[in-house]
Enzyme design. Sequence first.
Site, PDB file in Angstrom:
ATOM      1  N   GLY A 203      -8.358   9.578   9.423  1.00 15.76           N
ATOM      2  CA  GLY A 203      -8.704   9.761  10.836  1.00 15.76           C
ATOM      3  C   GLY A 203      -9.747  10.823  11.103  1.00 15.76           C
TER       4      GLY A 203
ATOM      5  N   THR B  75      -9.328   4.061  11.788  1.00 13.86           N
ATOM      6  CA  THR B  75      -9.657   4.837  12.990  1.00 13.86           C
ATOM      7  C   THR B  75     -11.076   4.594  13.504  1.00 13.86           C
ATOM      8  OG1 THR B  75      -8.166   6.545  12.165  1.00 13.86           O
ATOM      9  CG2 THR B  75      -9.603   7.158  13.978  1.00 13.86           C
TER      10      THR B  75
ATOM     11  N   ALA C 203      -9.497   5.780   3.857  1.00 15.68           N
ATOM     12  CA  ALA C 203      -9.253   6.980   4.678  1.00 15.68           C
ATOM     13  C   ALA C 203     -10.474   7.868   4.749  1.00 15.68           C
ATOM     14  CB  ALA C 203      -8.062   7.783   4.175  1.00 15.68           C
ATOM     15  N   GLY C 204     -10.812   8.214   5.967  1.00 13.61           N
ATOM     16  CA  GLY C 204     -11.849   9.216   6.202  1.00 13.61           C
ATOM     17  C   GLY C 204     -13.225   8.664   6.491  1.00 13.61           C
TER      18      GLY C 204
ATOM     19  N   LYS D 227       0.875  -1.159   0.000  1.00 15.58           N
ATOM     20  CA  LYS D 227       0.000   0.000   0.000  1.00 15.58           C
ATOM     21  C   LYS D 227       0.920   1.218   0.000  1.00 15.58           C
ATOM     22  CE  LYS D 227      -2.953   2.779   2.688  1.00 15.58           C
ATOM     23  NZ  LYS D 227      -3.704   2.950   3.899  1.00 15.58           N
TER      24      LYS D 227
HETATM   25  C1  LIG Z   1      -3.954   6.122   4.065  1.00 16.98           C
HETATM   26  C2  LIG Z   1      -4.057   5.542   5.400  1.00 16.98           C
HETATM   27  O1  LIG Z   1      -3.174   5.528   6.216  1.00 16.98           O
HETATM   28  C3  LIG Z   1      -5.385   4.954   5.705  1.00 16.98           C
HETATM   29  O2  LIG Z   1      -5.395   3.599   5.283  1.00 16.98           O
HETATM   30  C4  LIG Z   1      -5.681   4.937   7.144  1.00 16.98           C
HETATM   31  O3  LIG Z   1      -4.910   3.970   7.780  1.00 16.98           O
HETATM   32  C5  LIG Z   1      -7.115   4.609   7.282  1.00 16.98           C
HETATM   33  O4  LIG Z   1      -7.765   5.806   7.370  1.00 16.98           O
HETATM   34  P1  LIG Z   1      -8.844   5.980   8.535  1.00 16.98           P
HETATM   35  O5  LIG Z   1      -8.097   5.812   9.800  1.00 16.98           O
HETATM   36  O6  LIG Z   1      -9.393   7.362   8.308  1.00 16.98           O
HETATM   37  O7  LIG Z   1      -9.873   4.904   8.328  1.00 16.98           O
END
Ligand SMILES: CC(=O)[C@@H](O)[C@H](O)COP(=O)(O)O
Length: 257
Positions: free
Chosen positions: A157, A207, A184-185, A96
């Site tokens: 996060g 997160t 993410a997000g 990744k």
């Molecule tokens: C790009 C990155 O590091 C994401 O995979 C992160 O680990 C997950 O994002 P969230 O914590 O927002 O779900």
Amino acid sequence: MLSLYGTQLPSRLLLGTAQYPSLAILADAVKASAASVATVSLRREAAGGRAGGQFWSLIRSLGIMVLPNTAGCHSVKEAVTTARMAREVFGTNWIKLEIIGNHDTLQPDVFGLVDAARILCEEGFAVFPYTTEDLIVAQRLIEAGCQVLMPWCAPIGSAKGPRNLDALRSLRGHFPEIPLIVDAGLGRPSHAAAVMELGFDAVLLNTAVAKAADPTTMAVAFAKAVEAGREAFLAGLLEPRDMAVPSTPVIGKGVFA
Ligand SMILES: CC(=O)[C@@H](O)[C@H](O)COP(=O)(O)O
């Protein structure tokens, strides 16, 4: 089944493995959600000592696909070096690819990302690029050799959920054959369902599960939402309409006089 670089996976939920209250809770969440893939950080494993070894032994015991990441890298050189080390340590060519371009938003440096993707694809890595919803960057990543794209839906996060569904919908429309994974997000299961309803192939999150009051139950909730969103997409969603449409026939009005 989800197919990523030729590997068939039963679940469309991918989980990050950071920030959990304990390794036991991490294991419970992964098992209960039946996630197919867990991302791992070389820095965590290379932390050395008992902690690093315990973590890696736990991940191996879960029997799921491991997706090492280049989390924390800020340059092409750093990311490429980390990827090469990760391949040695974890014994997989999956990587990744994250190159962080901004400390505040943790936004990917998409220019470095394309350069690093090209180098790693040429070296035989199966690259999962953490990118934005930008169409042109997506095209360049595919030209560099990426066969999967992982656009964010909001900052890492932030738990804000999809900020630009139209852009994600556009990515889906422009690249119908490329597996698209929102990464993410995501903050709640309904966010995951929303992007799966667009026709995305999977979601990756960390997160929202790890920091939930009950990570295991939250992981299961996300797994159900991912499945529901996928089923809805396959069932053919009714698109919103501007005018009212009666849901029961009005022909032959009732005579009440
Ligand atoms: C790009 C990155 O590091 C994401 O995979 C992160 O680990 C997950 O994002 P969230 O914590 O927002 O779900």
